[in-house]
Scaffold this active site. Structure first.
Site, short mmCIF file in Angstrom:
data_model
loop_
_atom_site.label_atom_id
_atom_site.label_comp_id
_atom_site.label_asym_id
_atom_site.label_seq_id
_atom_site.Cartn_x
_atom_site.Cartn_y
_atom_site.Cartn_z
N GLU A 133 -20.19 55.55 28.35
CA GLU A 133 -19.42 56.47 29.20
C GLU A 133 -17.94 56.08 29.27
OE1 GLU A 133 -20.57 59.49 31.07
OE2 GLU A 133 -18.44 59.49 30.65
N LYS A 148 -10.95 58.69 20.57
CA LYS A 148 -11.69 59.39 21.62
C LYS A 148 -12.08 60.79 21.17
CE LYS A 148 -9.35 56.65 25.12
NZ LYS A 148 -8.10 56.56 25.89
N GLY A 173 3.70 48.16 32.80
CA GLY A 173 2.33 47.86 32.35
C GLY A 173 1.53 49.09 31.95
N GLU A 232 1.63 49.12 26.14
CA GLU A 232 1.56 47.78 25.56
C GLU A 232 2.93 47.42 24.95
OE1 GLU A 232 -1.52 46.06 24.85
OE2 GLU A 232 -2.73 47.54 25.91
#
Ligand code: NAP
Length: 448
Positions: free
Chosen positions: A130, A206, A188, A191
């Site tokens: 999930e 994805k 943050g 990256e």
């Protein structure tokens, strides 16, 4: 307390997500046992450095560097190391040792999904993931279970928080891509090496996972068309805003019919690119680093899933939901949840997809230019829906009047649906036409 059967849970990785999973598993153990119908004993955590400082306090004796030993004694293995190896070998070992697996590893599933699901099928185990697409948002289970009786037609997802954060700030503040990216890195959200996010690699992984599930077809990562957002500038943002659109990095998974690619005429397209969506579309109101997945199904109609697409504790929620499912299945036995790839639809290249486009051109401001541009579009089977022309600069003048040199104008063309291949050939012809000084941008329009 009920005397439940005890299940041995092994955790691989205690980083941003893993450490939160371990902490929640320990904190809510009794409650999770009631829901799972089994006590979930965290028997060990495999990491590279057992002495590293963790985001949360965990007993030192749980940590080990010997992942194999931990895996072979476990009923449920939670893989939260990331990357391909050793995650792949560890998951295969877990399945062959009779464990059910929970993972959040999109990179692994997008590249080695079929191998892993086949290995699970062979032993009747299950792989739950999930958290591998859109973090905390429940989207895998809805696609796999809730919509199993329906036919998904289309998915449009904002599945990468970093790019949504950047594009949202560019849209709202009129800021530059480079400035917002630097800020996102400082805060943050991005990256130090932002390539995976800003070039669309993460979203493509994805998209492959979502499309495989939605269309019951194994979608290899290299069949996903991918473009990033690095070319999006303030001019494009302004033009989009003025035309009533917002630019979002979208993962689009679409069922196509009437093609010659399969006996049924059905095929699919899976693509990731920055696209214009109307400001009134539900996806336009997804701000900041949030994610959302908009699903259109034949019977259910439009569904929208929205929330945090990343974050250690948020993602841990999705992982723990999977752990409870894995525990229930482990107790009940029987066949695993399995991945249906029976439809096995062909994935068409982006050139064979039709969408609407917005083309922004800089042209010399001379009579007849618009007619020339319109002629090239029509010859290329690209039909114009709207045109807007703005004078950018007048031709140079002297004290005695104008020099007769042309100025510059901008033309923004909205097209009807056109074939991507026709469109890109037409844009090449426009660029070489002599009247177009610059192709400022070509963006697809989705969601209208
Ligand atoms: P992370 O912070 O980099 O943590 C990785 C952990 O795995 C660390 O504890 C590390 O050990 C351990 N590890 C890495 N390689 C190892 C090896 N070869 N042997 C043993 N242990 C190893 O990663 P994360 O952000 O938690 O992400 C974990 C997974 O969740 C990834 O697949 C990621 O794509 C997915 N995910 C993350 C998020 C998120 O918001 N972070 C959201 C959705 C999905 P050491 O600590 O000793 O170095």
């Amino acid at each position: 307390m009920t005397d439940y059967r005890r299940l041995r849970v092994a955790l691989l990785g205690a980083g941003a997500v893993g450490s939160q999973v371990a902490a929640l598993l320990r904190k809510h153990g009794d409650e999770l046992a009631d829901r799972a119908g089994a006590a979930l004993d965290l028997v060990g955590i495999a990491v590279r450095n057992p002495d590293a400082t963790r985001d949360v306090e965990l007993p030192r004796e749980l940590f080990t560097t010997d992942a194999d030993e931990l895996i072979t004694g476990a009923d449920i293995v939670i893989e939260l190391m990331g990357g391909i190896e050793p995650a792949r070998s560890n998951i295969l070992l877990a399945l062959s040792s009779g464990a059910d697996v929970v993972t959040a590893n999109k990179a692994l599933l997008a590249t080695h999904g079929p191998e892993i699901f086949d290995a699970a099928d062979q032993v009747g185990a299950s792989v739950y993931y999930e958290a591998a697409a859109a973090g905390a948002i429940p989207i895998i289970r809805p696609l796999r279970d809730s919509l199993a009786g329906d036919r998904v037609q289309r998915i449009m997802g904002i599945v990468n928080g970093t790019t949504n954060y950047i594009l949202d700030r560019m849209d709202r503040e009129g800021s530059d891509f480079a400035d917002v990216l630097a800020d996102a890195q400082a805060l943050g959200y991005a990256e130090a090496d932002p390539t995976a996010d800003v070039e669309g690699f993460d979203a493509a992984q994805k998209a492959a996972i979502l499309a495989s599930l939605a269309f019951h077809t194994a979608v290899p990562l290299d069949a996903v068309h991918r473009e990033g957002i690095t070319q999006i500038d303030t001019q494009m943002m302004d033009a989009a805003r003025k035309a009533g659109y917002v630019i979002k990095l979208l993962a689009v998974c679409e069922r196509l019919s009437g093609t010659d690619a399969s006996p049924s005429g059905e095929a699919i397209s899976v693509r990731v690119y920055p696209a214009l969506i109307p400001r009134e579309h539900p996806l336009a109101s997804v701000h900041g680093a949030n994610n959302a997945v908009f699903v259109q199904a034949e019977a259910a109609g439009n569904l929208m899933f929205y929330g945090a697409g990343a974050g250690g504790v948020q993602t841990a929620s999705a992982v723990l939901g999977d752990v409870v499912s894995a525990a229930r299945r482990h107790i009940a036995g029987g066949v695993g949840v399995g991945e249906s790839t029976r439809a096995n639809l062909p994935v068409l290249p982006v050139g064979r997809v039709t969408t609407r486009y917005q083309i922004t051109l800089e042209v010399s401001d001379t009579p007849g230019v618009l007619a020339t541009v319109a002629g090239i579009l029509s010859d290329g089977r690209v039909s114009i829906a709207t045109v807007e022309q703005t004078v950018l600069t007048q031709g140079p003048s002297t004290s005695s009047g104008t020099t007769g040199q042309p100025g510059l104008a901008r033309i923004i063309i909205g097209t009807h649906r056109a074939l991507e291949q026709d469109l890109s050939e037409t844009v090449e012809r426009l660029a070489a036409s002599g009247v177009v000084t610059r192709v400022v941008s070509v963006l697809r329009v989705e969601g209208d």
